[in-house]
Write a protein that holds these residues in place. Structure first.
Motif, PDB file in Angstrom:
ATOM      1  N   CYS A  76       0.864  -1.180   0.000  1.00 13.06           N
ATOM      2  CA  CYS A  76       0.000   0.000   0.000  1.00 13.06           C
ATOM      3  C   CYS A  76       0.895   1.223   0.000  1.00 13.06           C
ATOM      4  O   CYS A  76       2.022   1.169  -0.441  1.00 13.06           O
ATOM      5  N   HIS A  77       0.391   2.355   0.501  1.00 16.98           N
ATOM      6  CA  HIS A  77       1.191   3.563   0.521  1.00 16.98           C
ATOM      7  C   HIS A  77       2.372   3.396   1.456  1.00 16.98           C
ATOM      8  O   HIS A  77       2.351   2.594   2.371  1.00 16.98           O
ATOM      9  N   GLY A  78       3.399   4.158   1.216  1.00 16.43           N
ATOM     10  CA  GLY A  78       4.597   4.050   2.025  1.00 16.43           C
ATOM     11  C   GLY A  78       4.662   5.040   3.169  1.00 16.43           C
ATOM     12  O   GLY A  78       5.699   5.176   3.778  1.00 16.43           O
ATOM     13  N   HIS A  79       3.586   5.740   3.474  1.00 20.99           N
ATOM     14  CA  HIS A  79       3.611   6.753   4.506  1.00 20.99           C
ATOM     15  C   HIS A  79       2.448   6.565   5.461  1.00 20.99           C
ATOM     16  O   HIS A  79       1.375   6.122   5.084  1.00 20.99           O
ATOM     17  N   LEU A  80       2.716   6.962   6.685  1.00 20.76           N
ATOM     18  CA  LEU A  80       1.707   6.826   7.723  1.00 20.76           C
ATOM     19  C   LEU A  80       0.787   8.040   7.726  1.00 20.76           C
ATOM     20  O   LEU A  80       1.224   9.177   7.661  1.00 20.76           O
ATOM     21  N   SER A  81      -0.521   7.803   7.818  1.00 26.12           N
ATOM     22  CA  SER A  81      -1.496   8.883   7.854  1.00 26.12           C
ATOM     23  C   SER A  81      -2.117   8.980   9.239  1.00 26.12           C
ATOM     24  O   SER A  81      -2.065   8.046  10.026  1.00 26.12           O
ATOM     25  N   GLY A  82      -2.718  10.154   9.505  1.00 25.24           N
ATOM     26  CA  GLY A  82      -3.489  10.286  10.724  1.00 25.24           C
ATOM     27  C   GLY A  82      -2.820  11.064  11.831  1.00 25.24           C
ATOM     28  O   GLY A  82      -3.346  11.146  12.934  1.00 25.24           O
ATOM     29  N   PHE A  83      -1.649  11.677  11.580  1.00 20.39           N
ATOM     30  CA  PHE A  83      -0.967  12.463  12.594  1.00 20.39           C
ATOM     31  C   PHE A  83      -0.734  13.876  12.062  1.00 20.39           C
ATOM     32  O   PHE A  83      -0.233  14.055  10.954  1.00 20.39           O
ATOM     33  N   THR A  84      -1.092  14.876  12.872  1.00 23.54           N
ATOM     34  CA  THR A  84      -0.938  16.263  12.473  1.00 23.54           C
ATOM     35  C   THR A  84      -0.361  17.064  13.636  1.00 23.54           C
ATOM     36  O   THR A  84      -0.241  16.566  14.760  1.00 23.54           O
ATOM     37  N   ASP A  85      -0.004  18.319  13.350  1.00 21.04           N
ATOM     38  CA  ASP A  85       0.651  19.164  14.341  1.00 21.04           C
ATOM     39  C   ASP A  85       0.018  20.549  14.333  1.00 21.04           C
ATOM     40  O   ASP A  85      -0.322  21.073  13.265  1.00 21.04           O
ATOM     41  N   THR A  86      -0.134  21.146  15.502  1.00 23.69           N
ATOM     42  CA  THR A  86      -0.744  22.475  15.591  1.00 23.69           C
ATOM     43  C   THR A  86      -0.037  23.319  16.646  1.00 23.69           C
ATOM     44  O   THR A  86       0.297  22.830  17.726  1.00 23.69           O
ATOM     45  N   ALA A  87       0.182  24.582  16.319  1.00 31.39           N
ATOM     46  CA  ALA A  87       0.599  25.584  17.292  1.00 31.39           C
ATOM     47  C   ALA A  87      -0.524  26.607  17.399  1.00 31.39           C
ATOM     48  O   ALA A  87      -0.980  27.143  16.380  1.00 31.39           O
ATOM     49  N   ILE A  88      -1.001  26.860  18.612  1.00 27.58           N
ATOM     50  CA  ILE A  88      -2.091  27.813  18.845  1.00 27.58           C
ATOM     51  C   ILE A  88      -1.547  28.973  19.665  1.00 27.58           C
ATOM     52  O   ILE A  88      -1.043  28.778  20.780  1.00 27.58           O
ATOM     53  N   GLU A  89      -1.651  30.177  19.132  1.00 28.82           N
ATOM     54  CA  GLU A  89      -1.176  31.380  19.809  1.00 28.82           C
ATOM     55  C   GLU A  89      -2.378  32.229  20.228  1.00 28.82           C
ATOM     56  O   GLU A  89      -3.232  32.557  19.403  1.00 28.82           O
ATOM     57  N   VAL A  90      -2.426  32.569  21.508  1.00 26.78           N
ATOM     58  CA  VAL A  90      -3.515  33.372  22.058  1.00 26.78           C
ATOM     59  C   VAL A  90      -2.973  34.767  22.365  1.00 26.78           C
ATOM     60  O   VAL A  90      -1.997  34.912  23.116  1.00 26.78           O
ATOM     61  N   ALA A  91      -3.588  35.778  21.780  1.00 28.09           N
ATOM     62  CA  ALA A  91      -3.192  37.178  21.997  1.00 28.09           C
ATOM     63  C   ALA A  91      -4.455  38.029  22.150  1.00 28.09           C
ATOM     64  O   ALA A  91      -5.576  37.524  22.061  1.00 28.09           O
ATOM     65  N   GLN A  92      -4.275  39.330  22.393  1.00 25.03           N
ATOM     66  CA  GLN A  92      -5.432  40.194  22.623  1.00 25.03           C
ATOM     67  C   GLN A  92      -6.445  40.180  21.476  1.00 25.03           C
ATOM     68  O   GLN A  92      -7.654  40.167  21.727  1.00 25.03           O
ATOM     69  N   PRO A  93      -6.003  40.173  20.213  1.00 21.68           N
ATOM     70  CA  PRO A  93      -7.011  40.174  19.134  1.00 21.68           C
ATOM     71  C   PRO A  93      -7.816  38.896  19.049  1.00 21.68           C
ATOM     72  O   PRO A  93      -8.945  38.912  18.550  1.00 21.68           O
TER      73      PRO A  93
END
Length: 385
Positions: free
Chosen positions: A16-33
């Motif tokens: 099948c495909h040679g790469h693993l699916s289902g994992f992601t990354d997020t950075a969430i920045e909280v500021a005044q706006p």
């Protein structure tokens, strides 16, 4: 002959495909706006968001802007029980790690006393989906994971700011917040959990499981491991080959992950396919010899392991939260080794039974042909398409 062809077809149907699916990354920045979200994931994962390509084994990946509407709808931010307005949505390609990155900005003019952030992507496609996330606020940071059963993050902004005697930044950083903030403890879990002081050594142990899955669902790596068992040798020599492969891919995995060198996936992926074809050809040559000449096989395995290590680094880099982590690397590499060991143990019994029944030579020849053919098909696909 029927037996040989059935083995070959079974191997091809397995690939099948040679790469693993289902994992992601997020950075969430909280500021005044409001809230700024930086969402990074392997580009091929996005095929599952498009109804035209979802579930298909072969499909062309579109430019990142094509998937922006789906990604934008997959995030919701509320403040004071009211929806925040999505004011900006941008996308970019990260060619060096075969990933796409999306930047979403939500404005919350109603105030930022408390936030609810919901993540709605990929939970229908993969029950085991994990989105590794860091939250940055008032020079503090905290890590958590969105998952199928945990799609909402609640942040008591006012309470945390009172506790820290701090205030929100007036504007967003404009950069990847992972590279801006240095303080390492939010003081309390942003999702109401326990205190977690983050360091290079304190990472999510789930990366062990990610490493194991990357081996089990990555057909190119699996087939190379299978190739190591095709030549009848002593357990001691097989262990030596596996150790060399492990050492080699661990070296390049670490170096590539920490950015000490960089190779484009457009080069690495065809080379990985070539290693599968080449190890299949070498196995055919050795199996046809009355007394296999194994003088150079260890060097071949080590060289090919170096190539596979670069290929392994792309997923880890795509879920690195912007900065490499030694703890994350060690967890992931441990998972890779455990995954390899599980595959070897699983294959050991069938190969032992085949050798006792006198079918080992014919089976190994058939599998070597299948490996060669599969590697060549991948080489053409990854070079021309």
């Amino acid at each position: 002959m029927k037996y040989l062809f059935s083995v070959v077809l079974a191997v091809f149907s397995f690939v099948c495909h040679g790469h693993l699916s289902g994992f992601t990354d997020t950075a969430i920045e909280v500021a005044q706006p409001g809230v700024r979200i930086l969402y990074t994931l392997p580009a091929d994962n996005l095929l599952e968001l498009d109804p035209l390509t979802a579930g298909k084994e072969q499909a062309d990946i579109q430019p990142p802007e094509y998937y922006l509407p789906w990604v934008s709808r997959g995030w919701q931010v509320d403040a004071r029980m009211r929806n925040c307005t999505q004011a900006q949505a941008l996308s970019r390609e990260l060619k060096e790690i075969q990933a796409y990155q999306f930047e979403l900005i939500f404005l919350c003019p109603q105030g930022m006393d408390a936030l609810d952030i919901r993540y709605l992507l990929f939970t229908e496609q993969w029950r085991g989906h994990q989105n590794f996330t860091r939250i940055f606020m008032a020079d503090q940071q905290q890590r958590m994971r969105f998952a199928f059963d945990k799609s909402q993050l609640s942040i008591p902004v006012s309470d945390l700011l009172d506790q820290w005697q701090a205030s929100l930044a007036e504007t967003f950083s404009g950069l990847d917040p992972n590279r801006k903030f240095s303080r390492q403890d939010m003081g309390m879990g942003a999702d109401g959990g326990t205190v977690e002081s983050h360091s290079q050594w304190q990472e999510d142990p789930y990366f062990i499981w990610m490493g194991m899955l990357h081996i089990w669902e990555g057909a190119d790596h699996l087939l190379f491991i299978l190739a190591l068992m095709l030549i009848p040798v002593t357990i001691k020599r097989l262990a030596w080959w596996v150790s060399l492969f492990t050492l080699a891919h661990s070296i390049t995995l670490g170096l590539a992950y920490f950015g000490l060198f960089s190779v484009s996936p457009a080069i690495t992926e065809p080379l990985v396919a070539l290693t599968v074809a080449a190890i299949g050809v070498e196995s055919l040559i050795l199996l046809r010899q009355a007394k296999p000449n194994l003088r150079w096989r260890a060097w071949v395995i080590f060289l090919f392991g170096l190539i596979h290590g670069v290929g392994l680094s792309y997923l880890l880099s795509a879920t690195s939260n912007g900065v490499p982590s030694l703890g994350r690397l060690l967890y992931f590499n441990l998972g890779v080794e455990l995954g390899q060991l599980a595959v070897l143990l699983l294959l050991a019994v069938p190969f032992m039974l085949l050798r006792r029944g006198g079918y080992a030579a014919r089976t190994s020849m058939a599998l070597s042909v299948a490996l060669t053919g599969t590697g060549l098909i991948w080489l053409v696909e990854r070079t021309l398409f």
